[in-house]
Design a protein around this motif. Structure first.
Motif, PDB file in Angstrom:
ATOM      1  N   LEU A   1      -2.176   4.382   7.978  1.00  0.00           N
ATOM      2  CA  LEU A   1      -1.146   3.531   7.381  1.00  0.00           C
ATOM      3  C   LEU A   1       0.188   3.659   8.094  1.00  0.00           C
ATOM      4  N   LEU A   2       0.645   4.867   8.305  1.00  0.00           N
ATOM      5  CA  LEU A   2       1.999   5.071   8.815  1.00  0.00           C
ATOM      6  C   LEU A   2       2.127   4.689  10.275  1.00  0.00           C
ATOM      7  N   GLY A   3       1.002   4.605  10.981  1.00  0.00           N
ATOM      8  CA  GLY A   3       1.068   4.136  12.357  1.00  0.00           C
ATOM      9  C   GLY A   3       1.555   2.707  12.476  1.00  0.00           C
ATOM     10  N   ALA A   4       1.427   1.936  11.396  1.00  0.00           N
ATOM     11  CA  ALA A   4       1.862   0.534  11.417  1.00  0.00           C
ATOM     12  C   ALA A   4       3.199   0.324  10.717  1.00  0.00           C
ATOM     13  N   VAL A   5       3.829   1.418  10.251  1.00  0.00           N
ATOM     14  CA  VAL A   5       5.076   1.298   9.486  1.00  0.00           C
ATOM     15  C   VAL A   5       6.227   1.826  10.330  1.00  0.00           C
ATOM     16  N   SER A   6       7.201   0.974  10.596  1.00  0.00           N
ATOM     17  CA  SER A   6       8.319   1.359  11.449  1.00  0.00           C
ATOM     18  C   SER A   6       9.225   2.364  10.742  1.00  0.00           C
ATOM     19  N   GLU A   7      10.027   3.072  11.538  1.00  0.00           N
ATOM     20  CA  GLU A   7      10.987   4.022  10.982  1.00  0.00           C
ATOM     21  C   GLU A   7      11.990   3.315  10.083  1.00  0.00           C
ATOM     22  N   GLU A   8      12.380   2.111  10.465  1.00  0.00           N
ATOM     23  CA  GLU A   8      13.337   1.360   9.643  1.00  0.00           C
ATOM     24  C   GLU A   8      12.765   1.079   8.259  1.00  0.00           C
ATOM     25  N   ARG A   9      11.494   0.696   8.191  1.00  0.00           N
ATOM     26  CA  ARG A   9      10.884   0.426   6.888  1.00  0.00           C
ATOM     27  C   ARG A   9      10.732   1.714   6.086  1.00  0.00           C
ATOM     28  N   ARG A  10      10.455   2.818   6.743  1.00  0.00           N
ATOM     29  CA  ARG A  10      10.372   4.090   6.029  1.00  0.00           C
ATOM     30  C   ARG A  10      11.721   4.482   5.436  1.00  0.00           C
TER      31      ARG A  10
ATOM     32  N   VAL B   1       0.832  -1.200   0.000  1.00  0.00           N
ATOM     33  CA  VAL B   1       0.000   0.000   0.000  1.00  0.00           C
ATOM     34  C   VAL B   1       0.869   1.252   0.000  1.00  0.00           C
ATOM     35  N   LEU B   2       1.925   1.209   0.770  1.00  0.00           N
ATOM     36  CA  LEU B   2       2.825   2.357   0.871  1.00  0.00           C
ATOM     37  C   LEU B   2       3.505   2.638  -0.464  1.00  0.00           C
ATOM     38  N   ARG B   3       3.869   1.602  -1.192  1.00  0.00           N
ATOM     39  CA  ARG B   3       4.632   1.769  -2.422  1.00  0.00           C
ATOM     40  C   ARG B   3       3.760   1.904  -3.665  1.00  0.00           C
ATOM     41  N   VAL B   4       2.513   1.452  -3.600  1.00  0.00           N
ATOM     42  CA  VAL B   4       1.668   1.457  -4.796  1.00  0.00           C
ATOM     43  C   VAL B   4       0.408   2.292  -4.597  1.00  0.00           C
ATOM     44  N   ASP B   5      -0.416   1.959  -3.613  1.00  0.00           N
ATOM     45  CA  ASP B   5      -1.702   2.634  -3.461  1.00  0.00           C
ATOM     46  C   ASP B   5      -1.534   4.095  -3.046  1.00  0.00           C
ATOM     47  N   LEU B   6      -0.729   4.341  -2.020  1.00  0.00           N
ATOM     48  CA  LEU B   6      -0.570   5.710  -1.536  1.00  0.00           C
ATOM     49  C   LEU B   6      -0.019   6.654  -2.610  1.00  0.00           C
ATOM     50  N   PRO B   7       1.024   6.273  -3.371  1.00  0.00           N
ATOM     51  CA  PRO B   7       1.523   7.185  -4.406  1.00  0.00           C
ATOM     52  C   PRO B   7       0.506   7.540  -5.480  1.00  0.00           C
ATOM     53  N   LEU B   8      -0.469   6.662  -5.738  1.00  0.00           N
ATOM     54  CA  LEU B   8      -1.496   6.998  -6.727  1.00  0.00           C
ATOM     55  C   LEU B   8      -2.208   8.287  -6.356  1.00  0.00           C
ATOM     56  N   TYR B   9      -2.460   8.452  -5.078  1.00  0.00           N
ATOM     57  CA  TYR B   9      -3.214   9.610  -4.608  1.00  0.00           C
ATOM     58  C   TYR B   9      -2.306  10.754  -4.192  1.00  0.00           C
ATOM     59  N   THR B  10      -1.087  10.442  -3.817  1.00  0.00           N
ATOM     60  CA  THR B  10      -0.117  11.511  -3.577  1.00  0.00           C
ATOM     61  C   THR B  10       0.057  12.331  -4.848  1.00  0.00           C
ATOM     62  N   ALA B  11       0.137  11.657  -5.989  1.00  0.00           N
ATOM     63  CA  ALA B  11       0.330  12.353  -7.260  1.00  0.00           C
ATOM     64  C   ALA B  11      -0.837  13.262  -7.607  1.00  0.00           C
ATOM     65  N   ALA B  12      -2.014  13.016  -7.024  1.00  0.00           N
ATOM     66  CA  ALA B  12      -3.201  13.812  -7.341  1.00  0.00           C
ATOM     67  C   ALA B  12      -3.416  14.957  -6.372  1.00  0.00           C
ATOM     68  N   LEU B  13      -2.548  15.127  -5.373  1.00  0.00           N
ATOM     69  CA  LEU B  13      -2.770  16.160  -4.363  1.00  0.00           C
ATOM     70  C   LEU B  13      -2.860  17.579  -4.932  1.00  0.00           C
TER      71      LEU B  13
END
Length: 435
Positions: free
Chosen positions: A285-294, A255-267
């Motif tokens: 989404l980001l509440g479940a994503v560690s700093e290391e993964r970011r 979701v972070l790499r595919v779904d989220l960028p779809l809508y980031t591009a439309a901001l």
């Protein structure tokens, strides 16, 4: 004796493509297949064409219903289906020769789900779907999503066949009245099915429309964003309820790499309501994503994520304008110098957040400026690394199909004649955000 396969074709205002679609169905499904055409309140000639093309074909039937959406159309067909196996087709897409192998694999191996690769087409060119390649390219003939978590990138319903009693046993159907119906069914189905069959010849051609805007291209609309993220949240709930925590991590990463960028591009085109909904989903989404993964994200995506996490919407819009380039819904009309100024603003944000050092900026900025200002043959001379040359097989245009053969199906038969709008081996997040 009931048929071995039921194919449900959902149809809504696809007059330019329904003929090619149904010819491909007739050509690629096994003899005796039950074909159910669900005309979902079409306002063009699609319904009439369905009636004409189904006439005289044993096992074909047409259902006309008021417009209720894709999920409702598929569910209506599913309730009418009588075969052991069931597949789904959208009325503007095309079945490819590999579909026969898909059905055969499901029949012979007895698995609840079988899946296969996908091509994309705009009617003139055909290229590999990077999302499906990410999911399937490395697999053998059998896969299990708990051992092969990249299957979370394979979220479409129509490149698969399912056992109908499996769907019924687990109460799996498509959500109605929303967009993005596939995701809440396909991922739970993978999880509940255990081992699934995989074939390796392309089974389906997914159309990228060039006239008008498709659902995925209208992503700056707030209902589009809310429905996409509601589908993602439904999958998250399923994975948590079944304690599939490792798979939840893999799904979050997708979701972070595919779904989220779809809508980031439309901001930049989105209104305040759209932007608020975007930040709300980022919080989920980001509440479940560690700093290391970011930290492992590609640089520009990480910049977007860090700005969203900090709620810095104005800076995030500035960054997107500076980096995204033209889109189907938003042609880039800026001058070269304006693009350079916007790009420098993004470098300032990267420096402020500690995501780039001064040496990195000084090395990258002149090359980026040259790319924005100069023709390609000239900017390469000022320090841009040359791109790998494509083989002739990758750039050759597909030959026109013989009379009576669907154009996409004909093009797909020669694996070496794929022409590409984008490099078919691009990362799925790059290809998805360019659509």
């Amino acid at each position: 004796m009931p048929p071995a396969l039921s194919v449900i074709v959902a149809v809504h205002d696809v007059e330019p493509w329904i003929g090619e679609c149904l010819r491909s169905v007739a050509e690629q499904v096994p003899e005796g297949t039950e074909v159910i055409l669900v005309d979902d309140g079409s306002t063009d000639a699609s319904g009439r064409l369905c009636d004409e093309l189904a006439q005289g074909r044993p096992g074909w039937r047409v259902v006309h219903q008021p417009n209720a959406g894709l999920g409702a159309a598929r569910n209506a067909g599913l309730r009418l289906a009588t075969a052991d196996l069931v597949g789904f087709v959208d009325g503007d897409d095309v079945l490819l020769p590999g579909y026969r192998a898909l059905v055969a694999a499901a029949q012979s191996r007895g698995y609840a789900v079988a899946t296969g690769p996908v091509l994309r087409t705009d009617g003139r060119r055909t290229w590999v779907s990077a999302l499906h390649a990410q999911a399937l390219d490395h697999l053998g003939d059998v896969a299990d999503v708990t051992r092969d978590p990249a299957l979370v990138y394979d979220t479409t319903a129509w490149n698969k066949v399912y056992r109908r009693d499996f769907l019924r046993e687990h109460d799996l159907e498509f959500p109605e009245g929303v967009l993005y119906e596939d995701l809440p069914l396909t991922i739970p189905a993978y999880c509940l099915a255990g081992p699934v069959a995989v074939v390796h010849e392309p089974v389906y051609a997914w159309r990228a429309r060039t006239a008008g805007l498709s659902i995925t291209q209208r992503r700056y609309e707030v209902d589009n964003l809310r429905d996409r993220f509601a589908a993602v949240a439904a999958v998250d709930r399923f994975l948590e309820q079944h304690q599939l925590h490792d798979l939840r991590v893999a799904h979050d990463d997708k979701v972070l790499r595919v779904d989220l960028p779809l809508y980031t591009a439309a901001l930049p085109e989105g209104d305040e309501t759209f932007r608020a909904a975007y930040l709300s989903f980022c919080e989920h989404l980001l509440g479940a994503v560690s700093e290391e993964r970011r930290r492992r994200l590609p640089p520009t995506l990480r910049l977007y994520v860090e700005l969203a996490a900090a709620g810095r919407m104005e800076d995030l819009v500035t960054a997107v304008r500076g980096r995204r380039g033209p889109r189907v819904w938003a042609p880039d009309t800026r001058s070269g110098w304006q693009r350079v100024r916007d790009d420098l603003a993004v470098y300032r944000l990267e420096r402020e957040l500690g995501l780039a050092s001064w040496p990195q900026v000084l090395r990258r900025a002149p090359v980026r400026a040259a790319r924005l200002l100069l023709p390609e043959d000239r900017w390469r001379r000022v320090g841009a690394a040359p791109r790998p040359r494509r083989s002739p097989a990758r750039t050759q245009a597909a030959a026109p199909p013989p009379v009576g053969v669907p154009s996409v199906a004909g093009a797909s038969r020669a694996a070496g004649t794929l022409s590409t709008e984008t490099d078919p081996r691009r990362s799925p997040e790059r290809q998805a955000t360019n659509e």
